[in-house]
Design a protein around this motif. Sequence first.
Motif, PDB file in Angstrom:
ATOM      1  N   GLU A   3      14.327  32.543  29.914  1.00  0.00           N
ATOM      2  CA  GLU A   3      15.107  31.961  31.007  1.00  0.00           C
ATOM      3  C   GLU A   3      16.547  32.481  31.054  1.00  0.00           C
ATOM      4  OE1 GLU A   3      11.778  29.369  29.851  1.00  0.00           O
ATOM      5  OE2 GLU A   3      13.434  30.255  28.720  1.00  0.00           O
ATOM      6  N   ASP A   4      16.971  33.172  30.020  1.00  0.00           N
ATOM      7  CA  ASP A   4      18.331  33.722  30.001  1.00  0.00           C
ATOM      8  C   ASP A   4      18.409  35.063  30.730  1.00  0.00           C
ATOM      9  OD1 ASP A   4      18.588  32.570  26.616  1.00  0.00           O
ATOM     10  OD2 ASP A   4      19.446  31.628  28.408  1.00  0.00           O
ATOM     11  N   SER A   5      17.301  35.582  31.138  1.00  0.00           N
ATOM     12  CA  SER A   5      17.275  36.874  31.836  1.00  0.00           C
ATOM     13  C   SER A   5      18.020  36.789  33.158  1.00  0.00           C
ATOM     14  CB  SER A   5      15.831  37.304  32.091  1.00  0.00           C
ATOM     15  OG  SER A   5      15.123  37.482  30.885  1.00  0.00           O
ATOM     16  N   GLY A   6      18.680  37.874  33.496  1.00  0.00           N
ATOM     17  CA  GLY A   6      19.392  37.930  34.762  1.00  0.00           C
ATOM     18  C   GLY A   6      20.540  38.919  34.683  1.00  0.00           C
ATOM     19  N   VAL A   7      21.249  39.023  35.784  1.00  0.00           N
ATOM     20  CA  VAL A   7      22.444  39.846  35.809  1.00  0.00           C
ATOM     21  C   VAL A   7      23.628  38.956  35.443  1.00  0.00           C
ATOM     22  CG1 VAL A   7      23.948  41.328  37.175  1.00  0.00           C
ATOM     23  CG2 VAL A   7      21.473  41.346  37.561  1.00  0.00           C
ATOM     24  N   TYR A   8      24.373  39.379  34.458  1.00  0.00           N
ATOM     25  CA  TYR A   8      25.525  38.622  33.990  1.00  0.00           C
ATOM     26  C   TYR A   8      26.803  39.226  34.566  1.00  0.00           C
ATOM     27  CZ  TYR A   8      22.760  35.831  30.797  1.00  0.00           C
ATOM     28  OH  TYR A   8      21.854  34.927  30.274  1.00  0.00           O
ATOM     29  N   TYR A   9      27.596  38.361  35.145  1.00  0.00           N
ATOM     30  CA  TYR A   9      28.836  38.781  35.788  1.00  0.00           C
ATOM     31  C   TYR A   9      30.041  38.167  35.089  1.00  0.00           C
ATOM     32  CZ  TYR A   9      25.804  40.068  39.714  1.00  0.00           C
ATOM     33  OH  TYR A   9      24.823  40.611  40.509  1.00  0.00           O
ATOM     34  N   CYS A  10      31.051  38.959  34.972  1.00  0.00           N
ATOM     35  CA  CYS A  10      32.329  38.498  34.445  1.00  0.00           C
ATOM     36  C   CYS A  10      33.240  38.147  35.626  1.00  0.00           C
ATOM     37  CB  CYS A  10      32.946  39.619  33.604  1.00  0.00           C
ATOM     38  SG  CYS A  10      34.559  39.254  32.933  1.00  0.00           S
ATOM     39  N   ASN A  11      34.026  37.126  35.433  1.00  0.00           N
ATOM     40  CA  ASN A  11      34.914  36.635  36.490  1.00  0.00           C
ATOM     41  C   ASN A  11      36.257  36.310  35.860  1.00  0.00           C
ATOM     42  OD1 ASN A  11      36.008  33.803  37.501  1.00  0.00           O
ATOM     43  ND2 ASN A  11      35.161  34.838  39.287  1.00  0.00           N
ATOM     44  N   ALA A  12      37.329  36.614  36.571  1.00  0.00           N
ATOM     45  CA  ALA A  12      38.654  36.299  36.025  1.00  0.00           C
ATOM     46  C   ALA A  12      39.640  36.007  37.142  1.00  0.00           C
ATOM     47  CB  ALA A  12      39.150  37.463  35.169  1.00  0.00           C
ATOM     48  N   ASP A  13      40.607  35.173  36.836  1.00  0.00           N
ATOM     49  CA  ASP A  13      41.733  34.942  37.738  1.00  0.00           C
ATOM     50  C   ASP A  13      42.831  35.920  37.330  1.00  0.00           C
ATOM     51  OD1 ASP A  13      41.206  31.362  37.671  1.00  0.00           O
ATOM     52  OD2 ASP A  13      40.420  32.883  39.034  1.00  0.00           O
ATOM     53  N   VAL A  14      43.003  36.938  38.152  1.00  0.00           N
ATOM     54  CA  VAL A  14      43.885  38.041  37.802  1.00  0.00           C
ATOM     55  C   VAL A  14      45.251  37.853  38.434  1.00  0.00           C
ATOM     56  CG1 VAL A  14      44.238  40.521  38.027  1.00  0.00           C
ATOM     57  CG2 VAL A  14      41.949  39.620  37.562  1.00  0.00           C
ATOM     58  N   PRO A  15      46.303  37.974  37.637  1.00  0.00           N
ATOM     59  CA  PRO A  15      47.651  37.861  38.215  1.00  0.00           C
ATOM     60  C   PRO A  15      47.921  39.001  39.194  1.00  0.00           C
ATOM     61  CG  PRO A  15      47.709  37.738  35.805  1.00  0.00           C
ATOM     62  CD  PRO A  15      46.334  38.171  36.195  1.00  0.00           C
ATOM     63  N   VAL A  16      48.467  38.642  40.346  1.00  0.00           N
ATOM     64  CA  VAL A  16      48.884  39.640  41.324  1.00  0.00           C
ATOM     65  C   VAL A  16      50.400  39.729  41.248  1.00  0.00           C
ATOM     66  CG1 VAL A  16      48.954  40.296  43.744  1.00  0.00           C
ATOM     67  CG2 VAL A  16      46.927  39.144  42.809  1.00  0.00           C
ATOM     68  N   VAL A  17      50.866  40.900  40.907  1.00  0.00           N
ATOM     69  CA  VAL A  17      52.282  41.097  40.633  1.00  0.00           C
ATOM     70  C   VAL A  17      52.990  41.650  41.856  1.00  0.00           C
ATOM     71  CG1 VAL A  17      53.945  42.272  39.155  1.00  0.00           C
ATOM     72  CG2 VAL A  17      51.767  41.470  38.210  1.00  0.00           C
ATOM     73  N   VAL A  18      54.088  41.009  42.222  1.00  0.00           N
ATOM     74  CA  VAL A  18      54.924  41.471  43.321  1.00  0.00           C
ATOM     75  C   VAL A  18      56.361  41.487  42.821  1.00  0.00           C
ATOM     76  CG1 VAL A  18      55.752  41.024  45.657  1.00  0.00           C
ATOM     77  CG2 VAL A  18      53.357  40.518  45.053  1.00  0.00           C
ATOM     78  N   GLY A  19      56.985  42.611  42.929  1.00  0.00           N
ATOM     79  CA  GLY A  19      58.367  42.715  42.478  1.00  0.00           C
ATOM     80  C   GLY A  19      58.521  42.468  40.991  1.00  0.00           C
ATOM     81  N   GLY A  20      57.501  42.811  40.231  1.00  0.00           N
ATOM     82  CA  GLY A  20      57.583  42.659  38.789  1.00  0.00           C
ATOM     83  C   GLY A  20      57.290  41.263  38.277  1.00  0.00           C
ATOM     84  N   LYS A  21      56.936  40.351  39.182  1.00  0.00           N
ATOM     85  CA  LYS A  21      56.630  38.981  38.774  1.00  0.00           C
ATOM     86  C   LYS A  21      55.255  38.583  39.319  1.00  0.00           C
ATOM     87  CE  LYS A  21      60.261  37.171  40.679  1.00  0.00           C
ATOM     88  NZ  LYS A  21      61.285  36.165  41.088  1.00  0.00           N
ATOM     89  N   VAL A  22      54.656  37.629  38.653  1.00  0.00           N
ATOM     90  CA  VAL A  22      53.371  37.118  39.102  1.00  0.00           C
ATOM     91  C   VAL A  22      53.583  36.300  40.375  1.00  0.00           C
ATOM     92  CG1 VAL A  22      51.406  35.668  38.550  1.00  0.00           C
ATOM     93  CG2 VAL A  22      52.450  37.085  36.767  1.00  0.00           C
ATOM     94  N   ASP A  23      52.962  36.759  41.443  1.00  0.00           N
ATOM     95  CA  ASP A  23      53.129  36.098  42.740  1.00  0.00           C
ATOM     96  C   ASP A  23      52.002  35.102  43.008  1.00  0.00           C
ATOM     97  OD1 ASP A  23      52.296  36.596  45.988  1.00  0.00           O
ATOM     98  OD2 ASP A  23      54.379  36.071  45.540  1.00  0.00           O
ATOM     99  N   ARG A  24      50.805  35.425  42.604  1.00  0.00           N
ATOM    100  CA  ARG A  24      49.637  34.575  42.827  1.00  0.00           C
ATOM    101  C   ARG A  24      48.516  35.081  41.931  1.00  0.00           C
ATOM    102  NH1 ARG A  24      50.046  38.416  46.653  1.00  0.00           N
ATOM    103  NH2 ARG A  24      48.157  39.581  47.222  1.00  0.00           N
ATOM    104  N   TYR A  25      47.386  34.389  42.004  1.00  0.00           N
ATOM    105  CA  TYR A  25      46.215  34.798  41.234  1.00  0.00           C
ATOM    106  C   TYR A  25      45.075  35.112  42.186  1.00  0.00           C
ATOM    107  CZ  TYR A  25      48.701  33.256  37.111  1.00  0.00           C
ATOM    108  OH  TYR A  25      49.638  33.124  36.118  1.00  0.00           O
ATOM    109  N   GLU A  26      44.334  36.119  41.827  1.00  0.00           N
ATOM    110  CA  GLU A  26      43.221  36.571  42.652  1.00  0.00           C
ATOM    111  C   GLU A  26      41.943  36.565  41.833  1.00  0.00           C
ATOM    112  OE1 GLU A  26      43.563  39.994  45.662  1.00  0.00           O
ATOM    113  OE2 GLU A  26      42.601  40.916  43.935  1.00  0.00           O
ATOM    114  N   GLU A  27      40.886  36.042  42.399  1.00  0.00           N
ATOM    115  CA  GLU A  27      39.618  36.009  41.692  1.00  0.00           C
ATOM    116  C   GLU A  27      38.953  37.381  41.786  1.00  0.00           C
ATOM    117  OE1 GLU A  27      36.405  33.643  43.378  1.00  0.00           O
ATOM    118  OE2 GLU A  27      35.924  32.901  41.371  1.00  0.00           O
TER     119      GLU A  27
END
Length: 124
Positions: free
Chosen positions: A88-112
């Motif tokens: 039952e563990d068979s399947g496609v495994y996907y990794c997911n992360a909330d990635v910091p989006v940097v604007v002007g050298g600072k974290v502006d928001r997070y993107e999945e």
Amino acid sequence: QVQLVESGGDSVQAGGSLKLSCAASGSIFTINNWGWFRQAPGKERELVASFRVGATTKYADSVKGRFTISRELGKNIVYLNMNMLQWEDSGVYYCNADVPVVVGGKVDRYEEVWGQGTLVTVSS
């Protein structure tokens, strides 16, 4: 642009073990929120395990005691150790992360961001 690359998927017999890896490329900031999901043929994608800094690590009931999510300190790499694998563990495994989006050298928001997936096949 940050990309997540999974590896480690393979074909194993029931009762065996696998270790999946997910590495984020292109991010100079630490990623603190990670998840592993899986999708079996004909089924919806489901959460397997999640890791969030400052929060309790979560596991799907079906994998508790068998799977462990961990992060390599100082690197944007996360692992999923899978033991006592079942068909039952068979399947496609996907990794997911909330990635910091940097604007002007600072974290502006997070993107999945999602990885492309790695296939796990467990034979009984």
